[in-house]
Motif scaffolding. Structure first.
Motif, PDB file in Angstrom:
ATOM      1  N   VAL A 184      41.047  50.774  31.076  1.00 15.41           N
ATOM      2  CA  VAL A 184      40.534  50.555  32.104  1.00 15.41           C
ATOM      3  C   VAL A 184      39.050  49.156  31.804  1.00 15.41           C
ATOM      4  O   VAL A 184      39.328  48.196  32.931  1.00 15.41           O
ATOM      5  N   TRP A 185      39.108  49.618  30.683  1.00 15.65           N
ATOM      6  CA  TRP A 185      37.913  47.992  31.162  1.00 15.65           C
ATOM      7  C   TRP A 185      38.864  46.276  30.790  1.00 15.65           C
ATOM      8  O   TRP A 185      37.897  45.848  31.756  1.00 15.65           O
ATOM      9  N   PHE A 232      40.923  46.092  33.260  1.00 16.38           N
ATOM     10  CA  PHE A 232      41.844  45.393  34.442  1.00 16.38           C
ATOM     11  C   PHE A 232      40.038  45.111  35.267  1.00 16.38           C
ATOM     12  O   PHE A 232      40.344  44.609  36.042  1.00 16.38           O
ATOM     13  N   TYR A 233      38.834  46.061  35.026  1.00 12.17           N
ATOM     14  CA  TYR A 233      37.622  45.404  35.176  1.00 12.17           C
ATOM     15  C   TYR A 233      37.350  44.234  34.662  1.00 12.17           C
ATOM     16  O   TYR A 233      37.389  43.254  35.834  1.00 12.17           O
ATOM     17  N   GLN A 234      37.597  43.656  33.793  1.00 19.91           N
ATOM     18  CA  GLN A 234      37.421  42.394  33.561  1.00 19.91           C
ATOM     19  C   GLN A 234      37.780  41.287  34.206  1.00 19.91           C
ATOM     20  O   GLN A 234      37.595  40.786  34.446  1.00 19.91           O
ATOM     21  N   LEU A 283      39.585  42.028  36.834  1.00 19.73           N
ATOM     22  CA  LEU A 283      39.537  41.858  38.352  1.00 19.73           C
ATOM     23  C   LEU A 283      38.099  41.844  39.305  1.00 19.73           C
ATOM     24  O   LEU A 283      37.777  40.857  39.824  1.00 19.73           O
ATOM     25  N   TYR A 284      37.266  42.047  38.494  1.00 21.92           N
ATOM     26  CA  TYR A 284      35.852  41.798  39.119  1.00 21.92           C
ATOM     27  C   TYR A 284      34.947  41.266  37.582  1.00 21.92           C
ATOM     28  O   TYR A 284      33.878  40.791  38.164  1.00 21.92           O
ATOM     29  N   VAL A 285      34.919  40.649  36.806  1.00 22.38           N
ATOM     30  CA  VAL A 285      33.615  39.589  36.433  1.00 22.38           C
ATOM     31  C   VAL A 285      34.900  37.896  35.695  1.00 22.38           C
ATOM     32  O   VAL A 285      33.867  37.353  36.236  1.00 22.38           O
ATOM     33  N   ARG A 305      44.524  35.302  38.350  1.00 18.99           N
ATOM     34  CA  ARG A 305      44.098  36.407  37.476  1.00 18.99           C
ATOM     35  C   ARG A 305      44.821  37.557  36.765  1.00 18.99           C
ATOM     36  O   ARG A 305      45.215  38.054  35.841  1.00 18.99           O
ATOM     37  N   ALA A 347      38.179  38.007  29.118  1.00 18.05           N
ATOM     38  CA  ALA A 347      38.376  38.794  29.964  1.00 18.05           C
ATOM     39  C   ALA A 347      40.228  39.157  29.579  1.00 18.05           C
ATOM     40  O   ALA A 347      40.465  40.342  28.894  1.00 18.05           O
ATOM     41  N   TRP A 360      39.850  40.737  26.251  1.00 23.20           N
ATOM     42  CA  TRP A 360      40.142  42.516  26.308  1.00 23.20           C
ATOM     43  C   TRP A 360      41.224  42.722  26.653  1.00 23.20           C
ATOM     44  O   TRP A 360      41.963  44.189  26.069  1.00 23.20           O
ATOM     45  N   ASN A 361      41.874  42.157  27.341  1.00 20.47           N
ATOM     46  CA  ASN A 361      42.946  42.822  28.234  1.00 20.47           C
ATOM     47  C   ASN A 361      44.480  42.494  26.841  1.00 20.47           C
ATOM     48  O   ASN A 361      45.278  43.416  27.047  1.00 20.47           O
TER      49      ASN A 361
END
Length: 236
Positions: free
Chosen positions: A18-19, A21-23, A25-27, A39, A194, A197-198
């Motif tokens: 989840v983190w 994904f957030y990084q 797409l949004y960060v 992305r 990002a 993290w992924n």
């Protein structure tokens, strides 16, 4: 205790996914040249890296099986379980690579597929390990594990070819993002974070699936042994 540890690890995996994904797409910001479609790299490259890792696990397991199949049968069966689990999970992640790659290529190149060295060798790698799984699923006889081990070793030889293909040959596939020339790499630290993290999230997810699949295969081996012993006793 094992179930508690497994549940805790699974919760960590979900949180990391989840983190990540957030990084992604949004960060992370858009790429200066490719824009939003860039992305995909946060899923495409980690899935490829994890696929390579698990094909290496399959390679080591296959070598272990061939080494111990006569001297240490129990070790050989454990190694074979790792070989099968690595191949299965590797195919899953390689499928993600072959799915996200054309999606990225369609936006970047205007075509879904081109028969360049990187794409073709990756497809060959996927086909070899799918053949490995089909052999394990549908073939029968005492030599299936041995034949599968040889095929697994043969398939792993394609991994370094895939990795080096866009270094050895001129390809439509982009140059290496990491480990290429002096201009390679992510310059933006936010993008790099990002990506990191992924990478961690996909690795953690893959390891969870790998260990669960290995456990299932070991149980299957034990059940097959019990059934063989029962059949032998019934004949006697």
């Amino acid at each position: 205790m094992k179930k508690l540890a497994l549940g805790l690890y699974a919760a960590i995996v979900v949180a990391l996914m989840v983190w990540g994904f957030y990084q992604a797409l949004y960060v992370a910001p858009d790429d200066a040249l490719q824009g939003y479609v860039f992305r995909i790299i946060y899923y495409h490259v980690p899935s490829a890296s994890v696929a390579f890792l698990f094909f290496a696990v399959s390679l080591i397991g296959s070598i272990g099986f061939l080494t111990w199949r006569r001297s240490r049968p129990e070790w050989a069966q454990a190694a074979d379980a790792w070989a099968l689990a690595g191949a299965e999970v590797g195919v899953v992640f390689c499928t993600v690579v072959l799915t996200t790659g054309p999606m990225w290529g369609r936006r970047a190149w205007g075509i879904w597929w081109t028969w360049d060295a990187r794409l073709t060798t990756t497809l060959v790698l996927w086909l070899i390990y799918v053949s490995y799984l089909l052999l394990r699923r549908f073939a029968a006889g005492p030599q299936v594990q041995t034949l599968a081990a040889v095929l697994g070793i043969f398939g792993a030889l394609d991994v370094p070819i895939v990795y080096m293909s866009n270094r050895w040959w001129r390809t439509q596939h982009p140059a290496p993002v990491f480990g290429g020339d002096q201009d390679s790499g992510m310059k933006d630290p936010i993008m790099l974070h990002a990506f990191g993290w992924n990478m961690l999230a996909w690795l953690a997810w893959g390891l969870l699936i790998l260990f669960l699949r290995h456990r299932v295969e070991r149980e299957h081996q034990k059940n097959a042994t019990y059934e063989a012993l029962e059949a032998l006793e019934a004949k006697i």
